[in-house]
Design a protein around this motif. Structure first.
Motif, PDB file in Angstrom:
ATOM      1  N   LYS A 268      -8.631 -11.176 -35.588  1.00 25.55           N
ATOM      2  CA  LYS A 268     -10.072 -11.467 -35.847  1.00 25.55           C
ATOM      3  C   LYS A 268     -10.149 -12.606 -36.711  1.00 25.55           C
ATOM      4  CE  LYS A 268     -12.671  -8.194 -34.382  1.00 25.55           C
ATOM      5  NZ  LYS A 268     -12.381  -6.762 -34.215  1.00 25.55           N
ATOM      6  N   ASP A 269      -9.348 -12.804 -37.608  1.00 26.26           N
ATOM      7  CA  ASP A 269      -9.545 -13.903 -38.695  1.00 26.26           C
ATOM      8  C   ASP A 269      -8.515 -14.972 -38.736  1.00 26.26           C
ATOM      9  OD1 ASP A 269     -11.769 -12.455 -40.144  1.00 26.26           O
ATOM     10  OD2 ASP A 269     -10.194 -10.979 -40.179  1.00 26.26           O
ATOM     11  N   VAL A 270      -9.082 -16.063 -38.111  1.00 26.43           N
ATOM     12  CA  VAL A 270      -7.861 -17.067 -37.667  1.00 26.43           C
ATOM     13  C   VAL A 270      -8.011 -18.272 -38.807  1.00 26.43           C
ATOM     14  CG1 VAL A 270      -7.016 -18.808 -36.071  1.00 26.43           C
ATOM     15  CG2 VAL A 270      -8.223 -16.464 -35.617  1.00 26.43           C
ATOM     16  N   LYS A 271      -7.104 -18.357 -39.610  1.00 31.88           N
ATOM     17  CA  LYS A 271      -7.248 -19.481 -40.408  1.00 31.88           C
ATOM     18  C   LYS A 271      -6.837 -20.961 -39.892  1.00 31.88           C
ATOM     19  CE  LYS A 271      -6.642 -17.646 -44.894  1.00 31.88           C
ATOM     20  NZ  LYS A 271      -5.919 -17.476 -46.092  1.00 31.88           N
ATOM     21  N   GLY A 272      -7.636 -21.889 -40.111  1.00 30.08           N
ATOM     22  CA  GLY A 272      -7.596 -22.869 -39.351  1.00 30.08           C
ATOM     23  C   GLY A 272      -6.576 -24.125 -39.888  1.00 30.08           C
TER      24      GLY A 272
ATOM     25  N   ALA B 256     -10.923 -25.264 -39.047  1.00 28.04           N
ATOM     26  CA  ALA B 256     -11.090 -26.114 -38.017  1.00 28.04           C
ATOM     27  C   ALA B 256      -9.869 -25.790 -36.829  1.00 28.04           C
ATOM     28  CB  ALA B 256     -11.279 -27.383 -38.569  1.00 28.04           C
ATOM     29  N   GLY B 257      -8.989 -25.337 -37.392  1.00 33.54           N
ATOM     30  CA  GLY B 257      -7.900 -25.084 -36.521  1.00 33.54           C
ATOM     31  C   GLY B 257      -6.555 -25.940 -36.519  1.00 33.54           C
ATOM     32  N   LYS B 258      -6.575 -26.606 -37.778  1.00 40.36           N
ATOM     33  CA  LYS B 258      -5.447 -27.458 -38.320  1.00 40.36           C
ATOM     34  C   LYS B 258      -4.045 -26.770 -38.319  1.00 40.36           C
ATOM     35  CE  LYS B 258      -7.198 -28.317 -41.860  1.00 40.36           C
ATOM     36  NZ  LYS B 258      -7.962 -28.485 -43.180  1.00 40.36           N
ATOM     37  N   SER B 259      -4.086 -25.458 -39.172  1.00 44.47           N
ATOM     38  CA  SER B 259      -2.977 -24.622 -39.431  1.00 44.47           C
ATOM     39  C   SER B 259      -2.324 -24.148 -37.962  1.00 44.47           C
ATOM     40  CB  SER B 259      -3.091 -23.449 -40.396  1.00 44.47           C
ATOM     41  OG  SER B 259      -3.421 -24.294 -41.541  1.00 44.47           O
ATOM     42  N   THR B 260      -3.291 -23.545 -37.134  1.00 47.31           N
ATOM     43  CA  THR B 260      -2.900 -22.924 -35.904  1.00 47.31           C
ATOM     44  C   THR B 260      -2.171 -23.984 -35.037  1.00 47.31           C
ATOM     45  OG1 THR B 260      -4.925 -21.715 -35.966  1.00 47.31           O
ATOM     46  CG2 THR B 260      -3.737 -22.040 -33.828  1.00 47.31           C
ATOM     47  N   LEU B 261      -2.729 -25.277 -34.865  1.00 52.25           N
ATOM     48  CA  LEU B 261      -1.894 -26.375 -34.288  1.00 52.25           C
ATOM     49  C   LEU B 261      -0.746 -26.756 -34.702  1.00 52.25           C
ATOM     50  CD1 LEU B 261      -2.595 -28.255 -31.977  1.00 52.25           C
ATOM     51  CD2 LEU B 261      -3.347 -30.258 -33.671  1.00 52.25           C
TER      52      LEU B 261
ATOM     53  N   ALA C  13       7.897 -43.392 -43.956  1.00 49.13           N
ATOM     54  CA  ALA C  13       7.509 -43.850 -42.596  1.00 49.13           C
ATOM     55  C   ALA C  13       8.045 -45.323 -42.172  1.00 49.13           C
ATOM     56  CB  ALA C  13       5.926 -44.125 -42.922  1.00 49.13           C
ATOM     57  N   ALA C  14       8.354 -45.882 -43.340  1.00 57.34           N
ATOM     58  CA  ALA C  14       9.042 -47.369 -43.334  1.00 57.34           C
ATOM     59  C   ALA C  14      10.283 -47.223 -42.700  1.00 57.34           C
ATOM     60  CB  ALA C  14       9.166 -47.927 -44.610  1.00 57.34           C
ATOM     61  N   GLU C  15      10.997 -45.832 -43.013  1.00 50.88           N
ATOM     62  CA  GLU C  15      12.212 -45.798 -42.357  1.00 50.88           C
ATOM     63  C   GLU C  15      12.410 -45.202 -40.749  1.00 50.88           C
ATOM     64  OE1 GLU C  15      14.997 -43.289 -44.102  1.00 50.88           O
ATOM     65  OE2 GLU C  15      15.382 -44.308 -45.642  1.00 50.88           O
ATOM     66  N   GLY C  16      10.910 -44.992 -40.538  1.00 49.74           N
ATOM     67  CA  GLY C  16      10.982 -44.531 -38.966  1.00 49.74           C
ATOM     68  C   GLY C  16      10.683 -43.182 -38.900  1.00 49.74           C
ATOM     69  N   LYS C  17      10.629 -42.360 -39.908  1.00 47.33           N
ATOM     70  CA  LYS C  17      10.297 -40.988 -39.848  1.00 47.33           C
ATOM     71  C   LYS C  17       8.932 -40.970 -39.548  1.00 47.33           C
ATOM     72  CE  LYS C  17      13.793 -39.226 -43.117  1.00 47.33           C
ATOM     73  NZ  LYS C  17      14.736 -38.759 -42.028  1.00 47.33           N
ATOM     74  N   SER C  18       8.403 -39.776 -38.910  1.00 49.15           N
ATOM     75  CA  SER C  18       6.989 -39.733 -38.252  1.00 49.15           C
ATOM     76  C   SER C  18       6.196 -38.374 -39.525  1.00 49.15           C
ATOM     77  CB  SER C  18       6.598 -39.219 -36.964  1.00 49.15           C
ATOM     78  OG  SER C  18       7.567 -40.311 -36.148  1.00 49.15           O
ATOM     79  N   ILE C  19       5.392 -38.703 -39.847  1.00 53.16           N
ATOM     80  CA  ILE C  19       4.573 -37.835 -41.050  1.00 53.16           C
ATOM     81  C   ILE C  19       3.384 -37.402 -40.334  1.00 53.16           C
ATOM     82  CG2 ILE C  19       3.777 -37.512 -43.296  1.00 53.16           C
ATOM     83  CD1 ILE C  19       5.996 -39.231 -44.217  1.00 53.16           C
ATOM     84  N   ILE C  20       3.057 -36.056 -40.252  1.00 53.95           N
ATOM     85  CA  ILE C  20       2.026 -35.318 -40.057  1.00 53.95           C
ATOM     86  C   ILE C  20       1.601 -34.857 -41.287  1.00 53.95           C
ATOM     87  CG2 ILE C  20       0.574 -33.724 -38.649  1.00 53.95           C
ATOM     88  CD1 ILE C  20       2.808 -33.863 -36.602  1.00 53.95           C
ATOM     89  N   LEU C  21       0.035 -35.275 -41.867  1.00 52.97           N
ATOM     90  CA  LEU C  21      -0.359 -34.905 -43.066  1.00 52.97           C
ATOM     91  C   LEU C  21      -1.602 -34.049 -42.834  1.00 52.97           C
ATOM     92  CD1 LEU C  21      -0.377 -35.290 -46.195  1.00 52.97           C
ATOM     93  CD2 LEU C  21      -1.801 -37.692 -45.688  1.00 52.97           C
ATOM     94  N   ILE C  22      -1.451 -32.652 -43.221  1.00 53.01           N
ATOM     95  CA  ILE C  22      -2.872 -31.993 -43.087  1.00 53.01           C
ATOM     96  C   ILE C  22      -3.323 -32.002 -44.306  1.00 53.01           C
ATOM     97  CG2 ILE C  22      -3.568 -29.738 -42.333  1.00 53.01           C
ATOM     98  CD1 ILE C  22      -0.843 -29.116 -41.310  1.00 53.01           C
TER      99      ILE C  22
END
Lengths: 364, 510
Positions: free
Chosen positions: A360-364, B41-46, B187-196
């Motif tokens: 139900k409650d999805v955190k984004g 918005a769905g960031k954590s789910t992704l 990043a300069a060393e070639g690692k990739s970073i995803i910043l939520i």
């Protein structure tokens, strides 16, 4: 009434609670069946059905067994709701029992019509006092209630032995004196209604207690405060709730219920039950823990789980007709009870299952 | 092979909610890629899908060009994907080294062997200037340091793709700056970073590209240098956002609240946690207490509200001494309190919304009669507040607060505290961890409270907030007030100096 019940069942959280309790009981029974098959494979299946169903032919006995454990179950469950684990119901029950017997034996000046009631109330007060001590220690000295209540169990037990031996001793039978007939909880015709077994007004008292605790927890400001303290002590303090008072009061009520249970055990029957000088902590006190767990601390859940355990114990009595050692029967019934108490485990499992299917409650 | 990670057309549906709807995310080697979106918005789910915690209903994941199936976090680890969670996953009574090797312990003859691990940790720590001592216990080190332990955990496992989930929510400005430096080095060393994140300034500072999510859908990927803050904010919330708080000139009245000679000694040492604090707040005024975390702000507020008892000093509300009032008496006398930790103090998470909205007032005749709760008026009250303060939740007043989003939990607290119309509203970091929309909303509420002729005492760590919202700024350093300045007569630079203790101003009750 029925509509309300259906509404209750169809609310998600209640559905989860009820189904996890039922699942736990079923697995408890299956576990019991496995022990039966191991110990006596030939008679295991008929014995299994006996232990489940024979109790229904003997409702009076079942209710008699259930009466005190409804009360101790409420005692433990009520404390749970406030975030306290009262393992001391057994001790509170013993102290309640000795108070009841003392009043039953000594206070003969009371009019006989209310003698039993005063004895019952004395048991409640004594139990409440015994619960208040660990409550105070927890609230004002931060002594963990589990430790304190375990200690109080033994202090209570030896206090009872002392009282029996030096104050209420029946020399001939080496046990406590018999209470006056007027101190026995009256039947009011319940024994005739339910047949065999000693169903007396104590059962009605336990039903009333279920109702009162339900009302306190769900309808009153007092219950609102206690649950808030149980869920989140810091937020309660922030809100200006006196969380120390709440803890003490919760233990007082918890002890009162356990004390009443003591009276219903010892003021029942033709001449009441007697306390021995070699008395141990009676099992009804500890049974309150699995009862509260299976019932998930909800007063109605506690009522049903206490009846279930009553049914089981009476069924165990009839299992003696088969070729099982009495000790094995005890092992089987208690395994079923304690396995069923793993209900919390099942609740977690069902919640997970439910979430998977119905997030139900999805955190984004 | 341009992309190290490709998440193509990812869809993840939960009953009733499409958490991700055909989202595509492509990460290049050596870039810092921001994932921007409001709460929900769905960031954590992704990211949970990338980390193997959820399986997507649709779409494919490619690592280094090859399609992979990530069914659990171990798979993710094996693919070189590491994650620093918003709430750290550390064992507090273990040392740094023990935490880092946890799950990959080296043993010799069945005994734990840490020497090589410690060597590797020291090497990594020095190389990236993390300044972590492998033998310290987690409980003894600061939050910023704990985060670096989490970072080391990823490096120790040779992660090439590093996911940071809201890494700055718990850090001080200085720590944030250092973290940004560390990220750039990776990043300069070639690692990739995803910043939520939902903090636009941070993205502007460190990120190369930014993918924006809104209500589960991918809105687009932009080069950070090509777009303005305003454009990104608009992509995120779907409407224009004003950053400048629209503030009328204050109309100040009489003094509402005064603190006199307040001292607080720490429980287990001689140190003074609060040292001779004196200040006041007037009607129609927002006074802000600025400072780096841990300089006594928390203690000051707890002392004022009564959560911590104190011996020396006096408190006055409307000229009446309230020093030794109980918490409830203070609340009833006219203090509202939006606490720092909304989960610990502000809410009973297992109660529903309606029950939380009467937390301090359940005993008033409006909500009870002879000790019985009046449910109809409790739920009417909740519905009115939900409407008025725009609290969004699935089951209305019956929503269990635990299941609500952080922004709406905070709105619930604000609704409850402001609805009592307290003469003094104390707000401690009210916007911590919230998205732009919610922050804007909360600032508006604080200002409207002040414009109604009430006093507001705001504690904040965010300099932007301090400068934008307040009418007067007090700076706290090591338990003392070291400055009392007006926002138009100072700047962030000067405030920074006060906050670091390298400058002291005149403090007197005005």
């Amino acid at each position: 009434m029925l509509a309300k019940f259906i509404h209750f069942i169809t609310r998600t959280e209640n559905r989860i609670s009820v189904s996890s309790s039922v699942l736990a009981i079923i697995s408890g029974l299956l576990f019991g069946l496995i022990i039966m098959i191991i110990t006596n494979p030939l008679e295991s299946i008929p014995a299994f059905f006996t232990i489940i169903f024979s109790g229904f032919t003997d409702i009076g006995r079942v209710l008699e067994i259930a009466t005190p454990i409804i009360l101790t179950g409420l005692s433990v469950g009520f404390a749970f709701k406030t975030g306290l684990f009262n393992i001391g119901a057994a001790g509170q029950l013993m102290v309640g029992a000795i108070a009841a017997i003392y009043v039953g034996v000594e206070w003969t000046f009371l009019p006989s019509s209310i003698h039993w009631l005063i004895a019952l109330l004395a048991a409640g007060v004594a139990g409440a006092f015994w619960g208040a001590i660990p409550g105070f220690l927890k609230a004002y000295r931060n002594v963990h209630e589990v430790v304190a209540t375990i200690m109080m169990n033994y202090i209570g037990l030896y206090f009872v032995s002392y009282m029996v031996e030096y104050r209420l001793y029946d020399l001939e039978n080496a046990r406590s004196l018999t209470v006056k007939e007027s101190a026995i909880i009256p039947y009011y015709g319940l024994d005739k209604l339910f047949g065999r077994g000693d169903v007396n007004f104590g059962f009605i008292i336990s039903l009333i207690s279920v109702l009162i605790i339900f009302i306190i927890l769900s309808k009153t400001t007092f219950g609102y405060q206690l649950k808030a303290v149980g869920y989140n002590k810091d937020a309660s303090k922030y809100a200006g709730i006196n969380e120390k008072n709440g803890i003490v009061l919760a233990m007082v009520i918890s002890g009162l219920l356990a004390g009443l249970a003591g009276a219903t055990i010892f003021l029942t029957g033709v001449s009441g039950r007697h306390l021995e000088t070699t008395e141990v902590l009676v099992s009804e006190g500890f049974d309150g823990i699995p009862v509260a767990l299976i019932g998930l601390s909800h007063p109605f859940g506690i009522l049903f789980s206490a009846l279930f355990i009553g049914l089981l114990e009476q069924g165990g009595f009839y299992m003696q007709g088969f070729n099982f050692a009495p000790e094995i029967i005890d092992i089987i019934t208690s395994s079923i009870i304690y396995f069923s108490a793993l209900v919390i485990l099942f609740k977690g499992f069902i919640v997970k299952l439910y979430k998977k299917n119905n997030m139900k409650d999805v955190k984004g | 092979m341009e992309h190290v990670i490709e998440m193509l057309n990812i869809t993840k549906e939960f009953p009733g909610v499409k958490a991700n709807d055909n989202v595509t995310l492509q990460i290049k080697r050596g870039e810092i890629h921001a994932l921007l979106g409001e709460n929900g918005a769905g960031k954590s789910t992704l990211m949970s899908i990338l980390f193997g915690l959820y399986q997507p209903d649709n779409g494919i994941i490619k690592v280094n060009g090859e399609t992979v199936k990530i069914s659990n976090p171990n798979d993710a680890n094996d693919l070189g994907i590491g994650m620093v969670h918003q709430h750290f996953k550390l064992v507090h009574n273990f040392t740094v080294a023990e935490n880092i090797v946890l799950g990959q312990e080296e043993t010799k003859k069945g005994l734990l062997h840490l020497d090589e691990a410690i060597e590797k940790i020291l090497y990594l720590s020095n190389r990236y200037k993390l300044k972590v001592n492998p033998n310290s216990y987690i409980q003894d080190i600061s939050v910023g340091m704990q985060q670096r332990v989490e970072i080391l955990k990823m490096l120790y496992r040779d992660a090439e793709i590093l996911i940071f989930d809201e890494p700055t929510a718990v850090l001080t400005p200085q720590e944030i700056e250092e973290l940004m430096k560390i990220m750039k080095e990776f990043a300069a060393e070639g690692k990739s970073i995803i910043l939520i994140t939902h903090k636009l300034n941070e993205i502007k500072n460190v990120a190369d590209r930014c993918t924006v999510l809104r209500k589960g859908r991918g809105i687009g990927t932009v080069n950070v240098d090509d777009v303005s803050l305003e454009t990104m904010a608009e992509m995120m919330v779907g409407r224009k956002v004003t950053f400048k708080v629209n503030k009328k000139a204050p109309r100040m009245g009489d003094e509402v609240f005064r603190v006199e000679n307040l001292y607080l000694q720490s429980a287990n040492s001689e140190r003074m946690q609060l040292n001779n604090i004196n200040f006041n707040v007037r009607r129609g005024e927002i006074v802000c207490i600025a400072g780096i975390e841990g300089n006594g702000q928390t203690e000051l507020i707890k002392t004022i509200t009564g959560l911590t008892p104190h011996k020396k000093g006096k408190l006055f509300l409307e000229g009446k001494e309230i020093t030794h009032y109980s918490i409830r008496k203070k609340t009833m006398a006219g203090i509202g309190h939006i606490p720092e930790d909304r989960h610990k103090h502000g809410l009973v998470l297992d109660y529903n919304l309606a029950e939380n909205l009467i937390l301090q007032t359940y005993f008033e005749p409006q909500f009870q009669k002879f000790g019985f709760l009046k449910f109809s008026s409790i739920y009417t009250n909740a519905r009115a507040l939900i409407e008025e303060y725009d609290i969004r939740c699935g089951k209305g007043p019956y929503s269990i607060v635990r299941s609500m989003s952080g922004g709406n939990q905070q709105k619930a607290i604000i609704a409850r505290e402001m609805d009592r119309e307290p003469d003094l509203l104390i707000a401690v970091q009210p916007t911590r961890g919230l998205d732009v929309g919610a922050i804007e909303y909360i600032h508006k509420q604080l200002l409207s409270h002040r414009d109604n002729g009430k006093a507001v005492l705001l504690v904040s760590l965010e300099l932007d907030e301090v400068m934008n919202v307040s009418d007067r700024i007090l700076v706290m350093y090591e338990g003392e007030l070291v400055a009392n300045v007006l926002p138009e007569e100072t700047n962030e630079n000067e405030l920074g100096l006060y906050m670091a203790g390298s400058k002291r101003g005149e403090v007197h009750v005005s």
